[in-house]
Design a protein around this motif. Structure first.
Motif, PDB file in Angstrom:
ATOM      1  N   MET A   1      -1.329  26.977 -28.999  1.00 23.60           N
ATOM      2  CA  MET A   1      -0.392  26.401 -28.055  1.00 23.60           C
ATOM      3  C   MET A   1      -1.093  26.265 -26.712  1.00 23.60           C
ATOM      4  SD  MET A   1       3.411  27.637 -27.098  1.00 23.60           S
ATOM      5  CE  MET A   1       3.194  28.741 -25.744  1.00 23.60           C
ATOM      6  N   LEU A   2      -0.980  25.129 -26.116  1.00 25.00           N
ATOM      7  CA  LEU A   2      -1.575  24.891 -24.807  1.00 25.00           C
ATOM      8  C   LEU A   2      -0.495  24.883 -23.741  1.00 25.00           C
ATOM      9  CD1 LEU A   2      -4.092  22.001 -25.520  1.00 25.00           C
ATOM     10  CD2 LEU A   2      -4.624  24.360 -25.011  1.00 25.00           C
ATOM     11  N   LEU A   3      -0.777  25.553 -22.660  1.00 24.79           N
ATOM     12  CA  LEU A   3       0.095  25.513 -21.489  1.00 24.79           C
ATOM     13  C   LEU A   3      -0.688  24.872 -20.357  1.00 24.79           C
ATOM     14  CD1 LEU A   3       1.706  29.060 -21.612  1.00 24.79           C
ATOM     15  CD2 LEU A   3       2.730  26.902 -22.299  1.00 24.79           C
ATOM     16  N   PHE A   4       0.015  24.134 -19.520  1.00 28.84           N
ATOM     17  CA  PHE A   4      -0.640  23.430 -18.427  1.00 28.84           C
ATOM     18  C   PHE A   4      -0.128  23.933 -17.086  1.00 28.84           C
ATOM     19  CE2 PHE A   4      -0.845  20.702 -22.097  1.00 28.84           C
ATOM     20  CZ  PHE A   4      -2.165  20.302 -22.089  1.00 28.84           C
ATOM     21  N   CYS A   5      -0.992  23.904 -16.099  1.00 27.01           N
ATOM     22  CA  CYS A   5      -0.662  24.341 -14.748  1.00 27.01           C
ATOM     23  C   CYS A   5       0.322  23.351 -14.124  1.00 27.01           C
ATOM     24  CB  CYS A   5      -1.933  24.417 -13.920  1.00 27.01           C
ATOM     25  SG  CYS A   5      -1.651  24.870 -12.202  1.00 27.01           S
TER      26      CYS A   5
ATOM     27  N   VAL B   1       4.731  34.603 -27.135  1.00 26.29           N
ATOM     28  CA  VAL B   1       4.725  33.155 -26.983  1.00 26.29           C
ATOM     29  C   VAL B   1       4.203  32.547 -28.277  1.00 26.29           C
ATOM     30  CG1 VAL B   1       3.785  31.218 -25.681  1.00 26.29           C
ATOM     31  CG2 VAL B   1       4.290  33.361 -24.527  1.00 26.29           C
ATOM     32  N   SER B   2       5.026  31.728 -28.911  1.00 27.59           N
ATOM     33  CA  SER B   2       4.586  31.033 -30.126  1.00 27.59           C
ATOM     34  C   SER B   2       5.420  29.782 -30.313  1.00 27.59           C
ATOM     35  CB  SER B   2       4.711  31.924 -31.354  1.00 27.59           C
ATOM     36  OG  SER B   2       6.069  32.178 -31.625  1.00 27.59           O
ATOM     37  N   SER B   3       4.864  28.852 -31.049  1.00 25.82           N
ATOM     38  CA  SER B   3       5.605  27.653 -31.408  1.00 25.82           C
ATOM     39  C   SER B   3       4.992  27.072 -32.667  1.00 25.82           C
ATOM     40  CB  SER B   3       5.586  26.622 -30.288  1.00 25.82           C
ATOM     41  OG  SER B   3       4.294  26.093 -30.147  1.00 25.82           O
ATOM     42  N   ARG B   4       5.809  26.363 -33.431  1.00 28.28           N
ATOM     43  CA  ARG B   4       5.344  25.711 -34.645  1.00 28.28           C
ATOM     44  C   ARG B   4       5.840  24.280 -34.645  1.00 28.28           C
ATOM     45  NH1 ARG B   4       6.677  30.177 -39.304  1.00 28.28           N
ATOM     46  NH2 ARG B   4       5.238  31.727 -38.511  1.00 28.28           N
ATOM     47  N   LYS B   5       5.017  23.420 -35.182  1.00 29.64           N
ATOM     48  CA  LYS B   5       5.421  22.037 -35.322  1.00 29.64           C
ATOM     49  C   LYS B   5       4.987  21.572 -36.703  1.00 29.64           C
ATOM     50  CE  LYS B   5       5.404  17.572 -33.229  1.00 29.64           C
ATOM     51  NZ  LYS B   5       5.272  16.838 -32.017  1.00 29.64           N
TER      52      LYS B   5
END
Length: 95
Positions: free
Chosen positions: A1-5, A38-42
């Motif tokens: 998972m990518l998070l952006f500023c 923090v997790s997510s699935r697609k």
């Protein structure tokens, strides 16, 4: 998972802080502490493969599914794999 500023839009990197794990920006002082897992699935949906007019060499059905994969070096042509559209046959071959 990518998070952006949210400030500059760069990718946040995960790092271990003094008391917790956090995501930090490498170009500006933005830091986001991790307070929960923090997790997510697609899941993607498979689409039907393309059809062509290649007849099956086993049952002579006029149509087959196909896909092309680069199995050799980049200067060689791609290999085409076929599967007969006839449900009773299902023969697979390559070109």
């Amino acid at each position: 998972m990518l998070l952006f500023c949210p400030a500059c839009g760069n990718v946040l990197v995960a790092e271990e802080g003094p008391r917790c794990h956090r995501f930090a920006c490498t170009t500006c002082p933005y830091v986001r502490n991790v307070t929960r897992k923090v997790s997510s699935r697609k899941y993607t949906t498979a689409s039907k493969p393309p059809l062509n007019g290649e007849p099956c060499p086993k049952c002579e059905h006029p149509r087959a599914y196909f896909m092309q994969i680069q199995t050799r070096s980049a200067d060689e042509p791609m290999t085409t794999f076929y599967k007969c559209c006839n449900a009773q046959c299902g023969h697979r071959w390559r070109d």
